[in-house]
Design a protein around this motif. Structure first.
Motif, PDB file in Angstrom:
ATOM      1  N   LYS A   1       6.812  22.718 -22.085  1.00 23.84           N
ATOM      2  CA  LYS A   1       6.456  21.304 -22.234  1.00 23.84           C
ATOM      3  C   LYS A   1       7.588  20.388 -21.785  1.00 23.84           C
ATOM      4  O   LYS A   1       7.373  19.417 -21.037  1.00 23.84           O
ATOM      5  N   ALA A   2       8.811  20.699 -22.222  1.00 21.44           N
ATOM      6  CA  ALA A   2       9.967  19.861 -21.875  1.00 21.44           C
ATOM      7  C   ALA A   2      10.248  19.890 -20.372  1.00 21.44           C
ATOM      8  O   ALA A   2      10.565  18.856 -19.765  1.00 21.44           O
ATOM      9  N   CYS A   3      10.122  21.066 -19.760  1.00 24.52           N
ATOM     10  CA  CYS A   3      10.366  21.189 -18.315  1.00 24.52           C
ATOM     11  C   CYS A   3       9.327  20.398 -17.514  1.00 24.52           C
ATOM     12  O   CYS A   3       9.649  19.743 -16.528  1.00 24.52           O
ATOM     13  N   LEU A   4       8.077  20.481 -17.949  1.00 29.52           N
ATOM     14  CA  LEU A   4       7.013  19.759 -17.256  1.00 29.52           C
ATOM     15  C   LEU A   4       7.213  18.253 -17.366  1.00 29.52           C
ATOM     16  O   LEU A   4       7.068  17.518 -16.375  1.00 29.52           O
ATOM     17  N   ASN A   5       7.576  17.785 -18.546  1.00 30.09           N
ATOM     18  CA  ASN A   5       7.815  16.348 -18.730  1.00 30.09           C
ATOM     19  C   ASN A   5       8.980  15.866 -17.882  1.00 30.09           C
ATOM     20  O   ASN A   5       8.929  14.774 -17.293  1.00 30.09           O
ATOM     21  N   PHE A   6      10.037  16.680 -17.809  1.00 21.07           N
ATOM     22  CA  PHE A   6      11.207  16.316 -16.989  1.00 21.07           C
ATOM     23  C   PHE A   6      10.820  16.217 -15.522  1.00 21.07           C
ATOM     24  O   PHE A   6      11.198  15.259 -14.829  1.00 21.07           O
TER      25      PHE A   6
ATOM     26  N   LYS B   1       7.872  15.679 -14.148  1.00 16.82           N
ATOM     27  CA  LYS B   1       7.000  14.515 -13.893  1.00 16.82           C
ATOM     28  C   LYS B   1       7.792  13.209 -13.932  1.00 16.82           C
ATOM     29  O   LYS B   1       7.564  12.315 -13.118  1.00 16.82           O
ATOM     30  N   LYS B   2       8.726  13.113 -14.871  1.00 17.18           N
ATOM     31  CA  LYS B   2       9.510  11.889 -15.020  1.00 17.18           C
ATOM     32  C   LYS B   2      10.402  11.627 -13.813  1.00 17.18           C
ATOM     33  O   LYS B   2      10.581  10.476 -13.395  1.00 17.18           O
ATOM     34  N   HIS B   3      10.953  12.706 -13.241  1.00 22.38           N
ATOM     35  CA  HIS B   3      11.942  12.533 -12.164  1.00 22.38           C
ATOM     36  C   HIS B   3      11.408  12.861 -10.769  1.00 22.38           C
ATOM     37  O   HIS B   3      12.174  12.852  -9.804  1.00 22.38           O
ATOM     38  N   LEU B   4      10.118  13.130 -10.658  1.00 30.98           N
ATOM     39  CA  LEU B   4       9.570  13.539  -9.364  1.00 30.98           C
ATOM     40  C   LEU B   4       9.810  12.505  -8.268  1.00 30.98           C
ATOM     41  O   LEU B   4      10.107  12.855  -7.127  1.00 30.98           O
ATOM     42  N   ASN B   5       9.709  11.249  -8.614  1.00 27.47           N
ATOM     43  CA  ASN B   5       9.825  10.191  -7.598  1.00 27.47           C
ATOM     44  C   ASN B   5      11.190   9.518  -7.587  1.00 27.47           C
ATOM     45  O   ASN B   5      11.341   8.444  -6.993  1.00 27.47           O
ATOM     46  N   ASP B   6      12.184  10.122  -8.229  1.00 30.38           N
ATOM     47  CA  ASP B   6      13.543   9.577  -8.144  1.00 30.38           C
ATOM     48  C   ASP B   6      14.033   9.668  -6.703  1.00 30.38           C
ATOM     49  O   ASP B   6      13.749  10.645  -5.992  1.00 30.38           O
TER      50      ASP B   6
ATOM     51  N   SER C   1      16.613  19.973  -1.510  1.00 25.53           N
ATOM     52  CA  SER C   1      15.314  20.580  -1.821  1.00 25.53           C
ATOM     53  C   SER C   1      14.937  20.423  -3.299  1.00 25.53           C
ATOM     54  O   SER C   1      13.995  21.050  -3.763  1.00 25.53           O
ATOM     55  N   TYR C   2      15.667  19.548  -4.020  1.00 27.50           N
ATOM     56  CA  TYR C   2      15.421  19.462  -5.469  1.00 27.50           C
ATOM     57  C   TYR C   2      14.021  18.933  -5.787  1.00 27.50           C
ATOM     58  O   TYR C   2      13.407  19.356  -6.768  1.00 27.50           O
ATOM     59  N   ARG C   3      13.511  18.047  -4.974  1.00 24.67           N
ATOM     60  CA  ARG C   3      12.153  17.527  -5.226  1.00 24.67           C
ATOM     61  C   ARG C   3      11.126  18.659  -5.121  1.00 24.67           C
ATOM     62  O   ARG C   3      10.158  18.706  -5.882  1.00 24.67           O
ATOM     63  N   LYS C   4      11.344  19.580  -4.188  1.00 22.88           N
ATOM     64  CA  LYS C   4      10.438  20.729  -4.061  1.00 22.88           C
ATOM     65  C   LYS C   4      10.479  21.575  -5.331  1.00 22.88           C
ATOM     66  O   LYS C   4       9.476  22.139  -5.753  1.00 22.88           O
ATOM     67  N   ARG C   5      11.650  21.665  -5.932  1.00 21.83           N
ATOM     68  CA  ARG C   5      11.810  22.415  -7.178  1.00 21.83           C
ATOM     69  C   ARG C   5      10.976  21.773  -8.293  1.00 21.83           C
ATOM     70  O   ARG C   5      10.303  22.456  -9.061  1.00 21.83           O
ATOM     71  N   LEU C   6      11.018  20.437  -8.357  1.00 27.60           N
ATOM     72  CA  LEU C   6      10.236  19.720  -9.372  1.00 27.60           C
ATOM     73  C   LEU C   6       8.738  19.883  -9.127  1.00 27.60           C
ATOM     74  O   LEU C   6       7.959  20.044 -10.070  1.00 27.60           O
ATOM     75  N   ILE C   7       8.343  19.853  -7.860  1.00 25.93           N
ATOM     76  CA  ILE C   7       6.931  20.049  -7.522  1.00 25.93           C
ATOM     77  C   ILE C   7       6.474  21.442  -7.947  1.00 25.93           C
ATOM     78  O   ILE C   7       5.363  21.621  -8.464  1.00 25.93           O
TER      79      ILE C   7
ATOM     80  N   LYS D   1       2.753  24.141 -14.096  1.00 23.39           N
ATOM     81  CA  LYS D   1       2.475  23.499 -15.397  1.00 23.39           C
ATOM     82  C   LYS D   1       3.625  23.706 -16.381  1.00 23.39           C
ATOM     83  O   LYS D   1       3.421  23.940 -17.576  1.00 23.39           O
ATOM     84  N   GLY D   2       4.843  23.654 -15.849  1.00 19.21           N
ATOM     85  CA  GLY D   2       6.022  23.792 -16.681  1.00 19.21           C
ATOM     86  C   GLY D   2       6.479  25.222 -16.867  1.00 19.21           C
ATOM     87  O   GLY D   2       7.541  25.467 -17.441  1.00 19.21           O
ATOM     88  N   GLY D   3       5.683  26.170 -16.407  1.00 15.32           N
ATOM     89  CA  GLY D   3       6.030  27.581 -16.558  1.00 15.32           C
ATOM     90  C   GLY D   3       7.087  28.030 -15.562  1.00 15.32           C
ATOM     91  O   GLY D   3       7.573  27.249 -14.754  1.00 15.32           O
ATOM     92  N   PRO D   4       7.442  29.316 -15.586  1.00 11.42           N
ATOM     93  CA  PRO D   4       8.467  29.842 -14.678  1.00 11.42           C
ATOM     94  C   PRO D   4       8.070  29.695 -13.217  1.00 11.42           C
ATOM     95  O   PRO D   4       6.890  29.780 -12.866  1.00 11.42           O
ATOM     96  N   THR D   5       9.052  29.466 -12.377  1.00 14.42           N
ATOM     97  CA  THR D   5       8.843  29.371 -10.930  1.00 14.42           C
ATOM     98  C   THR D   5       9.714  30.420 -10.244  1.00 14.42           C
ATOM     99  O   THR D   5      10.422  31.181 -10.891  1.00 14.42           O
ATOM    100  N   SER D   6       9.671  30.429  -8.938  1.00 16.40           N
ATOM    101  CA  SER D   6      10.473  31.397  -8.184  1.00 16.40           C
ATOM    102  C   SER D   6      11.912  30.947  -8.015  1.00 16.40           C
ATOM    103  O   SER D   6      12.721  31.658  -7.437  1.00 16.40           O
ATOM    104  N   TYR D   7      12.247  29.733  -8.494  1.00 14.27           N
ATOM    105  CA  TYR D   7      13.629  29.232  -8.349  1.00 14.27           C
ATOM    106  C   TYR D   7      14.544  29.869  -9.388  1.00 14.27           C
ATOM    107  O   TYR D   7      14.121  30.171 -10.494  1.00 14.27           O
TER     108      TYR D   7
END
Length: 335
Positions: free
Chosen positions: A124-129, A131-136, A317-323, A329-335
């Motif tokens: 939940k916390a990762c997903l909120n982060f 979404k909040k910073h996606l367009n920074d 590439s940090y924006r790609k990481r957030l995407i 949905k906040g779960g684990p990614t390949s990063y």
């Protein structure tokens, strides 16, 4: 299962001769004193291959029975952390004795492979982060000083426990483990970097507490900011380790006018410095340090060698990481 004496080729030939004369399984069985199932097997083989001689085999017949194989798959699927030794003991209870390597091979043939489990996340916390910073703007991330601590082990990566899982199931809940900070090793280091390159690396002596952490920040953060030529609006990124978020550390940061980035707990794949830690440990272990002093020096040497281009790519590439976090949905990614 009990083994039976092999029927001689002469007897098998006689079975076929009687069969060709028009006799049935029951008559042949009675005439030759063989089991009816044995007669049927001989005739089926002759019908399929046109001969009763022993044909070349691909190898030794397997000792794992179909029942044992089903039990293996069932137990490994139910508890992915079950070891091959434990599975070996389980098979012994049904009188199937095989080597643990045989068990690993058989599980592999059924799509279950030994893999290192992934780390748990605060979804939940990762997903909120994210979404909040996606367009920074990109300038914000380029003026962020990324920090973290890690342990580098003297003789390479410590022994880790495997799990049994199928392809593309790495991030299923049962195949991940809780995050445990540090875990073990020989030298703990603190490091930082920005888009313009690696900052300072500090070796931590003794136990890490809030006082030690504040001393590290005092000696390394501002010199790194000047070295990396960050703008006056720079932000300090740190995780939610208790030493980082303690009352005394929070007051120290406020007193020294260091603005921090709000950070979600248990979010290793959100911090790009994890990639640099991986590269650092690989380079250090390649040099084969033989003692703690060499390990410390090699860490400093290899950290300084990290090319600025690598740091720039990680931040770019940090924006790609957030995407990717949002897509998962906040779960684990390949990063």
């Amino acid at each position: 299962m009990p083994r039976f004496k092999e029927i001689q080729e002469q007897m098998r030939t006689k079975v076929i001769e009687i069969y060709q004369s028009g006799k049935g399984y029951k008559a042949i069985s009675k005439a030759l004193g063989l089991q009816r199932t044995t007669v049927r097997a001989i005739i089926h083989k002759w019908q399929k291959h046109g001969t009763v001689v022993n044909l070349p085999r691909s190898g030794r017949p397997t000792k794992i029975t179909p029942r044992a194989e089903r039990q293996l798959i069932r137990e490994a699927t139910k508890d992915p952390r079950t070891t091959s030794k434990e599975l070996q003991a389980s098979l012994a209870s049904i009188k199937v004795s095989v080597h643990d390597s045989t068990i690993r091979k058989r599980l592999g043939k059924n799509g279950l492979h030994g893999r290192f489990p992934r780390r748990k996340k605060n979804i939940k916390a990762c997903l909120n982060f994210a979404k909040k910073h996606l367009n920074d703007c990109q300038d914000f991330w380029e003026n962020t000083l990324w920090t973290d601590e890690t342990k580098v082990e003297l003789f390479g990566r410590r022994v880790s426990r495997y799990i049994w899982r199928k392809s593309n199931t790495a991030f299923q809940k049962k195949n991940i483990i809780p995050t445990v900070k540090y875990g073990g090793g020989s030298v703990m280091v603190w490091g930082c970097f920005a888009a313009s390159g690696p900052g300072r690396l500090a070796v931590i002596d003794g136990t890490m507490n809030s006082t030690v952490y504040q001393k590290i920040l005092k000696e390394n953060v501002r010199p790194s900011v000047r070295q990396l030529k960050l703008k006056r609006s720079w932000v300090l990124q740190q995780d939610n380790d208790p030493k980082h978020t303690s009352k005394s550390t929070s007051e120290w940061l406020k007193k020294n006018k260091m603005k921090t980035l709000e950070w979600p707990s248990q979010s290793p794949d959100l911090n790009p410095i994890e990639m640099l830690w991986h590269d650092l440990k690989k380079a250090v272990h390649a040099r084969k340090p033989s003692n703690k002093a060499e390990l410390q020096q090699f860490c400093k040497d290899e950290w300084a060698k990290i090319p600025p281009e690598c740091c720039k790519r990680l931040v770019a590439s940090y924006r790609k990481r957030l995407i990717a976090v949002i897509a998962a949905k906040g779960g684990p990614t390949s990063y």
